[in-house]
Enzyme design. Structure first.
Site, PDB file in Angstrom:
ATOM      1  N   THR A 186       2.370  10.709  -7.011  1.00  0.00           N
ATOM      2  CA  THR A 186       1.337   9.700  -7.221  1.00  0.00           C
ATOM      3  C   THR A 186      -0.011  10.377  -7.339  1.00  0.00           C
ATOM      4  O   THR A 186      -0.228  11.467  -6.807  1.00  0.00           O
ATOM      5  CB  THR A 186       1.309   8.670  -6.067  1.00  0.00           C
ATOM      6  OG1 THR A 186       0.375   7.638  -6.386  1.00  0.00           O
ATOM      7  CG2 THR A 186       0.894   9.320  -4.763  1.00  0.00           C
ATOM      8  N   ALA A 208      -4.795   7.819  -4.365  1.00  0.00           N
ATOM      9  CA  ALA A 208      -5.232   8.447  -3.116  1.00  0.00           C
ATOM     10  C   ALA A 208      -4.945   7.575  -1.903  1.00  0.00           C
ATOM     11  O   ALA A 208      -4.618   8.087  -0.825  1.00  0.00           O
ATOM     12  CB  ALA A 208      -6.726   8.756  -3.193  1.00  0.00           C
ATOM     13  N   LYS A 222      -2.426   5.407  -1.510  1.00  0.00           N
ATOM     14  CA  LYS A 222      -0.997   5.485  -1.223  1.00  0.00           C
ATOM     15  C   LYS A 222      -0.634   6.829  -0.593  1.00  0.00           C
ATOM     16  O   LYS A 222       0.112   6.889   0.384  1.00  0.00           O
ATOM     17  CB  LYS A 222      -0.196   5.278  -2.521  1.00  0.00           C
ATOM     18  CG  LYS A 222       1.306   5.289  -2.334  1.00  0.00           C
ATOM     19  CD  LYS A 222       2.041   5.157  -3.664  1.00  0.00           C
ATOM     20  CE  LYS A 222       1.855   3.798  -4.281  1.00  0.00           C
ATOM     21  NZ  LYS A 222       2.736   3.617  -5.477  1.00  0.00           N
ATOM     22  N   ASP A 263       7.640   3.044  -5.626  1.00  0.00           N
ATOM     23  CA  ASP A 263       7.084   1.929  -6.399  1.00  0.00           C
ATOM     24  C   ASP A 263       7.106   0.735  -5.471  1.00  0.00           C
ATOM     25  O   ASP A 263       8.118   0.474  -4.800  1.00  0.00           O
ATOM     26  CB  ASP A 263       7.882   1.660  -7.670  1.00  0.00           C
ATOM     27  CG  ASP A 263       7.132   0.714  -8.603  1.00  0.00           C
ATOM     28  OD1 ASP A 263       5.893   0.850  -8.708  1.00  0.00           O
ATOM     29  OD2 ASP A 263       7.758  -0.162  -9.223  1.00  0.00           O
ATOM     30  N   SER A 264       6.004   0.056  -5.408  1.00  0.00           N
ATOM     31  CA  SER A 264       5.892  -1.026  -4.435  1.00  0.00           C
ATOM     32  C   SER A 264       5.048  -2.144  -5.005  1.00  0.00           C
ATOM     33  O   SER A 264       4.330  -1.970  -5.995  1.00  0.00           O
ATOM     34  CB  SER A 264       5.275  -0.506  -3.130  1.00  0.00           C
ATOM     35  OG  SER A 264       4.095   0.219  -3.400  1.00  0.00           O
ATOM     36  N   PHE A 279      -5.763  -1.665   0.680  1.00  0.00           N
ATOM     37  CA  PHE A 279      -6.006  -1.702  -0.760  1.00  0.00           C
ATOM     38  C   PHE A 279      -5.018  -2.682  -1.377  1.00  0.00           C
ATOM     39  O   PHE A 279      -4.190  -3.271  -0.682  1.00  0.00           O
ATOM     40  CB  PHE A 279      -5.874  -0.303  -1.377  1.00  0.00           C
ATOM     41  CG  PHE A 279      -4.493   0.305  -1.272  1.00  0.00           C
ATOM     42  CD1 PHE A 279      -3.623   0.317  -2.350  1.00  0.00           C
ATOM     43  CD2 PHE A 279      -4.056   0.878  -0.075  1.00  0.00           C
ATOM     44  CE1 PHE A 279      -2.355   0.884  -2.253  1.00  0.00           C
ATOM     45  CE2 PHE A 279      -2.800   1.451   0.031  1.00  0.00           C
ATOM     46  CZ  PHE A 279      -1.948   1.452  -1.060  1.00  0.00           C
ATOM     47  N   ASP A 312      -3.747  -6.334   0.082  1.00  0.00           N
ATOM     48  CA  ASP A 312      -3.872  -6.400   1.543  1.00  0.00           C
ATOM     49  C   ASP A 312      -4.802  -7.515   2.034  1.00  0.00           C
ATOM     50  O   ASP A 312      -4.510  -8.143   3.057  1.00  0.00           O
ATOM     51  CB  ASP A 312      -4.344  -5.054   2.098  1.00  0.00           C
ATOM     52  CG  ASP A 312      -3.243  -4.000   2.086  1.00  0.00           C
ATOM     53  OD1 ASP A 312      -2.083  -4.344   1.780  1.00  0.00           O
ATOM     54  OD2 ASP A 312      -3.545  -2.829   2.388  1.00  0.00           O
TER      55      ASP A 312
END
Length: 200
Positions: A13, A16, A18, A74-75, A158, A161
């Site tokens: 990734t 930053a 994550k 991946d979320s 982020f 959230d």
């Protein structure tokens, strides 16, 4: 390995936020590197129809180019009243990848059109894939249940959230201290399974 007790893990990734979450959740023996450390690494297009498929695409593509273990995740957010959307489109729901404000605004617009179907039940989902040498060697899934508030709250975190209230609580993910969020999040759930696998 960089030392007998250190394990280098490349997280596929350039996000930053994550990367920082993953590094904070993993035990200290993991030395986390990201694609920011490998500027020559390409962007991998997320063409999969599921979180797991996208995680595998990224992990396998990057591990084919870089030595060692590669972890990709991946979320996203799945809202029941929207048929599971934004789902795999979470990061680009409003059309521009990574525009959190626009994505949140679109989600609120979509929900406001539904009228009186509150509470809006939802879950954060995270799929992780570990690959080496271009081949998948393990995958893990984590989740956290909750509801969506139509009044964004909080300055931490982020993505979605500020809109997501974990089940059993009253604060949004963005109102929780990082330590608390990292103890209950979908990402920590998946990473816990990864650590259990890695210790076998």
């Amino acid at each position: 390995m960089t030392a007998p007790d250190k394990i280098t893990l490349i997280v596929a990734t350039r996000n930053a936020h994550k990367a920082a979450e993953i590094a904070a959740i993993l035990p200290p023996r993991y030395e986390v590197r990201t694609l920011a450390d490998y500027p020559e690494a390409p962007e991998v297009e997320e063409t999969g129809s599921t979180f797991a498929a996208n995680a595998e695409l990224k992990a396998c593509a990057i591990s084919a180019l870089l030595p060692g273990l590669v972890l990709a995740d991946d979320s996203g957010l799945c809202v029941d009243a929207l048929g599971g959307y934004p789902g795999v489109l979470s990061a680009r729901y409003a059309g521009v990848h990574g525009n959190d404000a626009a994505n949140n605004a679109k989600l609120l617009r979509e929900l406001s059109h539904l009228g009186s179907t509150q509470p809006f039940t939802a879950r954060f989902m995270c799929a992780m894939c570990v690959a080496e040498g271009g081949r998948r060697i393990a995958e893990f899934v984590g989740s956290v249940e909750g509801t969506i508030t139509l009044s964004p709250r909080g300055e931490h975190g982020f993505g979605y959230d500020p809109l997501f209230v974990p089940q059993g609580g009253s604060l949004t993910m963005a109102e929780l201290p990082a330590e608390r969020k990292n103890a209950i999040s979908h990402r920590s759930d998946a990473l816990r399974r990864f650590c259990e696998w890695a210790e076998q």
